[in-house]
Design a protein around this motif. Structure first.
Motif, mmCIF file in Angstrom:
data_model
loop_
_atom_site.group_PDB
_atom_site.id
_atom_site.type_symbol
_atom_site.label_atom_id
_atom_site.label_comp_id
_atom_site.label_asym_id
_atom_site.label_seq_id
_atom_site.Cartn_x
_atom_site.Cartn_y
_atom_site.Cartn_z
ATOM 1 N N ASP A 65 -1.649 15.718 54.865
ATOM 2 C CA ASP A 65 -0.323 15.964 55.436
ATOM 3 C C ASP A 65 0.650 14.943 54.873
ATOM 4 O O ASP A 65 0.615 13.769 55.208
ATOM 5 N N LEU A 125 8.848 18.227 66.083
ATOM 6 C CA LEU A 125 7.486 18.565 65.710
ATOM 7 C C LEU A 125 7.420 19.985 65.161
ATOM 8 O O LEU A 125 8.223 20.846 65.524
ATOM 9 N N ARG A 126 6.461 20.205 64.287
ATOM 10 C CA ARG A 126 6.266 21.522 63.705
ATOM 11 C C ARG A 126 5.425 22.404 64.632
ATOM 12 O O ARG A 126 4.760 21.919 65.534
ATOM 13 N N VAL A 131 2.705 12.488 57.136
ATOM 14 C CA VAL A 131 2.134 11.266 57.695
ATOM 15 C C VAL A 131 2.526 10.066 56.852
ATOM 16 O O VAL A 131 3.029 9.061 57.341
ATOM 17 N N HIS A 182 -0.336 9.226 66.009
ATOM 18 C CA HIS A 182 0.749 9.609 65.094
ATOM 19 C C HIS A 182 1.666 10.649 65.730
ATOM 20 O O HIS A 182 2.889 10.511 65.713
ATOM 21 N N TYR A 183 1.070 11.687 66.311
ATOM 22 C CA TYR A 183 1.880 12.738 66.936
ATOM 23 C C TYR A 183 2.565 12.247 68.211
ATOM 24 O O TYR A 183 3.686 12.654 68.520
ATOM 25 N N LEU A 213 -3.908 11.347 66.760
ATOM 26 C CA LEU A 213 -3.229 11.648 68.020
ATOM 27 C C LEU A 213 -2.087 10.668 68.274
ATOM 28 O O LEU A 213 -1.005 11.049 68.751
ATOM 29 N N LYS A 253 -3.303 19.302 67.521
ATOM 30 C CA LYS A 253 -3.638 18.546 68.729
ATOM 31 C C LYS A 253 -4.860 19.140 69.432
ATOM 32 O O LYS A 253 -5.700 18.410 69.970
ATOM 33 N N LEU A 272 5.578 10.296 67.037
ATOM 34 C CA LEU A 272 6.635 11.210 66.606
ATOM 35 C C LEU A 272 7.372 11.794 67.802
ATOM 36 O O LEU A 272 8.598 11.928 67.802
ATOM 37 N N TYR A 273 6.628 12.124 68.860
ATOM 38 C CA TYR A 273 7.237 12.692 70.062
ATOM 39 C C TYR A 273 8.121 11.672 70.765
ATOM 40 O O TYR A 273 9.240 11.995 71.196
ATOM 41 N N ASP A 291 1.699 21.581 64.780
ATOM 42 C CA ASP A 291 1.255 20.332 65.418
ATOM 43 C C ASP A 291 0.477 20.601 66.709
ATOM 44 O O ASP A 291 -0.463 19.876 67.032
#
Length: 318
Positions: free
Chosen positions: A295, A45-46, A298, A34-35, A32, A53, A38-39, A49
């Motif tokens: 993934d 984001l893909r 990552v 990690h995402y 979590l 989540k 990225l945000y 994603d």
């Protein structure tokens, strides 16, 4: 008075549940984070994603509602399974478990659609699929909330209910005992979404493996001129799919079988109860590590972040 073997078994279970819960919570929060990073760094984001989540949220529901209470009760804090606790923990765990299965299946189906060739019959769904993600996730949540309502309706605590003659004993909790026909219908109600999702997961994953294999055959002649000891991207993707699917199908097939047995048996024994709990915790514990290892973005993200901390534009363009 608790005998020494019983103390040893409880202590052993407490350690197992604690390890599963600890590693699962750390893994899911790491994924979590990690995402979230990225945000915050402005990375694009893909579409998948959002599904992952929701898998993380479902995993955490299972870990907090089953892992922590079972670990505490194994160490002697069984008072946590009171009247409110039995209804809440079983219901939240049922919703989380169902969502973990549903969203992982949804992820597999979405990926199968997106990698399908443009001349296939699924080509038209490529444009529509991203717009269907949010409604599909909401539908899964609504379905699991409604299906698992049987837990707060029939579950109660053995500590608050003195009359357990017509109750199914689940250790610290118990449920209303019905006739065999109603027990069978109850088992079918809980297992039907599992069977559907497992079948859909196997179909979509087989489709992806077949598509990747055909693509590998088409481009194989191009790679003969550039021989490398590294495996092809298609081979690595196939291994990734097979690893995730085999883990998913193995643990949730066992979990579904144990759930049916618990629904049909009037007095499940100690082994059946605790084995079901341990197996239910396996996929929520392992899945974040599988997602992180499978993934490639990552590892690419971590490498780029370390090597290019002074060039944020590179990170955004990953």
């Amino acid at each position: 008075f608790v005998t020494t073997p019983a103390r040893f078994k409880s202590l052993f279970l407490g350690i197992i549940f604690s390890l599963q819960t600890t590693f699962g919570i750390l893994g899911n929060f790491s994924l979590l984070y990690h995402y979230l990073f990225l945000y915050l760094t402005g990375c694009r984001l893909r579409s998948t994603d959002l599904i992952i989540k929701n898998v993380i949220a479902a995993n955490l529901l299972v870990l907090f509602s089953m892992g922590i209470p079972h670990a505490l009760s194994s160490f002697g804090w069984y008072q946590i399974f009171d009247y409110f606790g039995c209804k809440t923990f079983y219901y939240v765990c049922g919703v989380g478990r169902g969502m973990s299965i549903s969203t992982t299946c949804l992820l597999s189906v979405f990926q199968a659609i997106m990698i399908s060739p443009n001349n296939s019959r699924w080509a038209e769904l490529k444009v529509k699929a991203p717009r269907c993600i949010v409604p599909s996730i909401l539908l899964c949540w609504i379905l699991q909330v409604l299906v698992n309502v049987v837990f707060p309706m029939f579950m109660t605590s053995n500590w608050s209910n003195k009359n357990i003659t017509n109750q199914k004993d689940f250790g610290y909790c118990s449920a209303v005992q019905h006739d065999k026909i109603r027990d069978f219908l109850y088992a079918a109600l809980l297992s039907s979404p599992d069977v559907f999702c497992l079948g859909l997961m196997l179909w979509s994953s087989s489709s992806m493996v077949f598509i990747l294999y055909r693509h590998k055959q088409r481009v194989q002649h191009l790679r003969r001129t550039n021989v490398s000891s590294r495996s092809s991207p298609e081979s690595r993707a196939t291994k990734t799919i097979l690893l995730l699917v085999s883990t998913f199908v193995y643990f949730y097939t066992l979990s579904s079988i144990f759930r049916v047995c618990l629904a049909l048996f009037n007095s499940p024994n100690w082994f059946l109860l605790n084995t079901n709990s341990g197996i239910t915790l396996c996929f929520p514990t392992l899945s974040p590590f599988l997602f992180m290892s499978c993934d490639s973005s990552v590892s690419k993200f971590c490498f780029t972040w370390i090597r290019n901390t002074k060039s944020p534009n590179i990170i955004r363009n990953m």
